[in-house]
Every structure is written in structure tokens, then in C-alpha cells.
Design an enzyme around this catalytic site. Structure first.
Site, mmCIF file in Angstrom:
data_model
loop_
_atom_site.group_PDB
_atom_site.id
_atom_site.type_symbol
_atom_site.label_atom_id
_atom_site.label_comp_id
_atom_site.label_asym_id
_atom_site.label_seq_id
_atom_site.Cartn_x
_atom_site.Cartn_y
_atom_site.Cartn_z
ATOM 1 N N LYS A 111 0.804 -1.212 0.000
ATOM 2 C CA LYS A 111 0.000 0.000 0.000
ATOM 3 C C LYS A 111 0.844 1.273 0.000
ATOM 4 C CE LYS A 111 -1.214 -0.180 4.912
ATOM 5 N NZ LYS A 111 -2.286 -0.541 5.825
ATOM 6 N N ARG A 112 2.117 1.143 0.267
ATOM 7 C CA ARG A 112 2.984 2.325 0.177
ATOM 8 C C ARG A 112 3.121 2.779 -1.272
ATOM 9 N NH1 ARG A 112 6.577 3.379 5.254
ATOM 10 N NH2 ARG A 112 4.743 3.396 6.556
#
Ligand code: GLU
Length: 493
Positions: free
Chosen positions: A254-255
């Protein structure tokens, strides 16, 4: 012939992940293609991280995509309960059975002892693993200590040499050395099972014949296979699916890429297009066509067509495919879908209280509230110039807020306010000092309707996405800053 039964077994510990939907889709297709059943089981043995909200989000997200299950916690079925937290007595019984047969043993080692053993092994460059200390306690002695209430876990025995041959539908036979396999904990000190025991017991009792799971589980396959052998059960046929990757080939995270299904819903993707795109992950139609429906995928499904080169989940590719879907909708359907997305009374009712007092005519609503119906925004960097803060502090404040919001469990205006307040205080500032940064990041304007309300209404996915976008626009976060700021983050209440 036995009926094919597959399952998806998510742990409800966060946002509903695209990887869960991807694995669910392939299990669904495999089952349907064989006229079998597809089951949903909730693996919530991690009592600290599992939540009912997350469980509900998984149901909602999968259903939004059009993935339906034949049995599960919410629809019932003959093999329930389908939530592991409700099957405690079953696991206890099977754990006891393994201990009685001598395949597992109670382990009384303290955390300190385990740490010391591990440190020693690391120092002599050995793979850290349990050293078998409690395996040598006589069974009667061990039973006496258990009966006396001494804190313990249950560990499985594993061979100390040789290889385990794992059969995989995609890779053929994979050999894994037993020297790489630890004496896995099966029951924790709190009496709850670990993934390994619960997963094997449930797949067996639920009659699962084929397990399609992510390849991150391949290294632990020997433990599961050994457990089947210990119980005298036939193991299901295994298929280790390639992991989804970011465009730079790293594991989807998700980064780098939004990974929550709800993000894609909020961004205005069509569920059919999203499902179609997930079906393109490592798999293709015999005629290589890009656009296909779930029914078409099932009709042509062939697991051996899955290719092992890490499939790339690319937002641009997905958007392109979504565009194909949108353009081919009959125009009435298109209008209906738009309405379903965000032009329905529920959503308008959330926005109305915040715009009503600020307009004189309806025609002023769209310019004021466009950001409620947008994904990313066209941001102007000059809006982030701050009277008190240096450009570096601006980025720092926004990154800290973003991190804190990523960890915020209950998404509410109060929760969001508390986060911004705490970050402001940690920098010796007031809440109102940070608001001039939130306005442009979230609404694209220097001032607008209440930005805290706007964040609540937009929800976690879009709010975080826009903050991330703003930080990127202002130059992003260097490795060094990342390190320094993470330390600051840890100190914020
Ligand atoms: N609960 C595991 C997960 O969340 C299931 C893995 C498996 O399919 O065995 O990924």
C-alpha cells in the site's frame, strides 16, 4: 467422484485487500468450472488484530465485485461454524490427539530462553529455530505440568533431515529441506490455535479438495503436509498462485499502490472491470482477449494457463480496461452506474448539510463540491506555502498525519481531528496551524466546506490517497527523512 470444494480464508485484520479478491476469484472459477462449491472461511485466530468491521468489509468488497460463496459465516452451511474463533474446542481436541500420538509436545520454554537460543544460533550463523528442549521431557512429566496449569504452547515435531516434496499444480514438484522447517507452534499459550493447525483441521473438516493460495505460503507447505500425514488425512491438491506486484516488480504494497478494494470502489471503477482485471493477473483467455466477464472466465477457465511471472497490478492498465467497460455500456446503464457510484441520495445527504449554507443557487454546488466526486486532484503547490512552517516542516506535518491516519481504526471526524491535533502538538503547533495544509490537500482549494467533515465523508481511502498525492507533489519524503520522522511518529500520543 468427490465434489470439488475450494475456499478463500481471509484474516479480517485490515482493509479488504485486492490480493484477497484475486485469490478468491481464482478459487471461485476453479470450483465453478468443475461444478463444485466455493466456501468463505474467516481466519480470526489473531484476536488482537481481527475485527468484525474488517470481516464485514471483506464480505461487502467481495460481493461488490460479484464474488459469491456457497457457505460462509454469514450464509451458513453444513460445515460450520465458518469463523475460526468459534471453533476453539475442535482445535483443542485435534491438538490433544497429536500430543497423545507423540507428533506434538507441550513446550514450557520462556520467551527469555527462546530469545537466548535464537541469539546464540544467529551468532554461529545457524538458521534460528526451536532447539527441541521440551521434546525430551517424558510425556507423563509433561502431562503433570500441563495439568498443574503451567503456561505452555504445543509444538509439532518435524523431521530433522531429508526433503519434503510439495506437489504444486503450477510448478510440479518442489523440494524443501526439512532443515529449513521449525517445530511450529500449533497451540498458543492462550489456548488458541495458530494458522497451521486451524487451517489444516478446517480444510479437512470442511471437505476442501483444492487449495489455491498465494505463493508466499509455499515455504510453509511442509508443515501443513506433515500435519495431514500425522492425522492420517489426505491433503488437498495445492496451487500456489503468483503474487501481485507493483509496476516496479516489488510485492504489491500500500505504500506504492492502493491495495484496498474500497479504494477502487471510491475511485469509480466498475466492479466488473475490476474483476476482469484481476482475472488478467497471470491468466489469459485462450484467445488473449482483454475484456471478459466472470461467466466467460469460468467457461474458459484452465488453471494451467496461470503463468508464474509475477503479474503486475498497474493502475493505468486497470483504468484503461475500465474505460473499455464504461464505453461499451448502454448509455442508460452508464447513467445508472454513475448514480449508484456517488449520485445517490445517501451520498448527497452527507454533502448537503455542508454546502447548503454556502450557495445561493444550485449551480454553485458543482464548483464548490467537485472534490467530493473526484479521485485524485489537480493540486497547485503554491497553496501549500505556510506562514509559519518551512517547506520541509510542511511535508513532515503531512506525512505524520498520513501515517497516523493509516493507523486510525475508527474513521470519524473526532478521530481525524485528534490525529491532526496530536501531530500539531508534537511539532509545537496548534490544530489550526495545520488546517491550511489540509484544505488544499483534500479539497484542492485554500478554503472550502469544513475539511474535517470532508475527510470523514470522503473516507479513509481517498483521504489518504490525496495526502499522499500532495506530499509527492511537494517533493516526497527522502529515505533520511523517512527514518527521522518515523521516530517522531513513535513519540506521538
Ligand atoms: N488466513 C490466511 C491468509 O490470510 C489463509 C492462507 C491460506 O489460504 O491458507 O492469507
Amino acid at each position: 467422484m468427490t465434489t470439488v470444494r475450494t475456499r478463500i480464508a481471509p484474516s479480517p485484520t485490515g482493509d479488504p485487500h485486492v490480493g484477497t479478491a484475486y485469490i478468491a476469484l481464482f478459487n471461485l472459477c476453479f470450483a465453478r468450472q468443475h461444478g463444485g462449491q466455493f466456501i468463505l472461511r474467516i481466519e480470526d485466530t489473531d484476536q488482537v488484530r481481527s475485527t468484525r468491521e474488517s470481516e464485514q468489509q471483506i464480505y461487502d468488497a467481495l460481493r461488490w465485485l460479484g464474488i459469491e460463496w456457497d457457505e460462509g459465516p454469514d450464509v451458513g452451511g453444513p460445515h460450520g461454524p465458518y469463523r475460526q474463533s468459534e471453533r476453539g474446542a475442535i482445535y483443542k481436541q485435534y491438538s490433544d490427539e497429536l500430543v497423545a500420538k507423540g507428533h506434538a509436545f507441550p513446550c514450557f520454554c520462556s520467551a527469555e530462553r527462546l530469545d537466548a537460543v535464537r541469539a546464540e544460533q544467529m551468532a554461529s550463523k545457524e538458521t534460528p529455530r526451536y532447539d527441541g528442549h521440551c521434546m525430551h521431557i517424558a510425556p507423563e512429566e509433561a502431562q503433570r505440568r500441563v495439568a498443574a496449569g503451567e503456561s505452555h504452547v504445543v509444538r509439532m515435531k518435524v523431521p530433522s533431515e531429508g526433503v519434503c516434496v510439495v506437489k504444486d499444480m503450477l510448478r510440479g514438484e518442489v523440494e524443501i529441506g526439512w532443515d529449513r522447517i521449525d517445530m511450529q507452534v500449533l497451540m498458543k499459550a492462550d489456548g488458541l490455535p495458530t494458522y497451521f493447525l486451524a487451517n489444516v483441521v478446517d480444510d479437512h473438516l470442511m471437505g476442501i479438495t483444492h487449495v489455491l493460495r498465494g505463493e508466499e505460503w509455499l515455504p510453509s507447505a511442509p508443515k501443513l503436509l506433515k500435519l495431514y500425514e500425522y492425522f492420517g488425512w489426505e491433503a488437498p491438491v495445492n496451487c500456489y498462485m503468483p503474487l501481485l506486484r507493483n509496476p516496479d516488480k516489488s510485492k504489491l504494497s500500500k505504500r506504492k499502490n492502493p491495495t484496498s478494494i474500497t479504494f477502487y470502489q471510491r475511485m469509480g471503477f466498475l466492479p466488473q472491470a475490476m474483476l476482469n482485471y484481476l482475472g488478467r493477473m497471470g491468466w489469459s483467455m485462450p484467445d488473449e482477449r482483454e475484456k471478459f466477464t466472470l461467466d466467460e472466465m469460468i467457461a474458459h477457465f484452465d488453471i494451467t494457463r496461470v503463468s508464474l511471472g509475477g503479474p503486475i497490478f498497474d493502475l493505468e492498465k486497470l483504468s484503461w480496461l475500465n474505460g473499455q467497460w464504461l464505453r461499451e455500456l448502454p448509455v442508460e446503464r452508464f447513467a445508472e452506474e454513475v448514480q449508484k457510484w456517488a449520485f445517490h441520495p445517501d451520498y448527497l445527504m452527507k454533502i448537503a448539510p455542508h454546502v447548503q449554507g454556502r450557495v445561493e443557487t444550485f449551480s454553485q454546488i458543482a464548483p464548490l463540491a467537485a472534490f467530493f466526486f473526484s479521485g485524485g486532484l489537480n493540486l497547485d503547490a503554491s497553496l501549500f506555502e505556510h506562514k509559519k512552517l518551512s517547506p520541509e516542516q510542511v511535508r513532515q506535518a503531512m506525512q505524520l498525519v498520513l501515517w497516523k491516519l493509516e493507523a486510525l481504526r475508527q474513521w470519524s471526524k473526532d478521530g481525524i481531528t485528534a490525529v491532526i491535533q496530536a501531530v500539531a502538538e508534537s511539532m509545537g503547533l496548534k490544530l489550526r496551524d495545520l488546517m491550511p495544509l489540509m484544505f488544499p490537500a483534500i479539497t484542492g482549494q485554500a478554503s472550502s466546506v469544513s475539511v474535517l467533515d470532508a475527510m470523514e465523508i470522503l473516507g479513509p481511502d481517498l483521504t489518504r490517497f490525496r495526502l499522499r498525492q500532495a506530499i509527492e507533489l511537494l517533493g516526497g519524503v527522502s529515505k533520511k527523512e523517512n527514518k527521522e520522522w518515523e521516530k517522531l511518529l513513535a513519540a506521538i500520543a
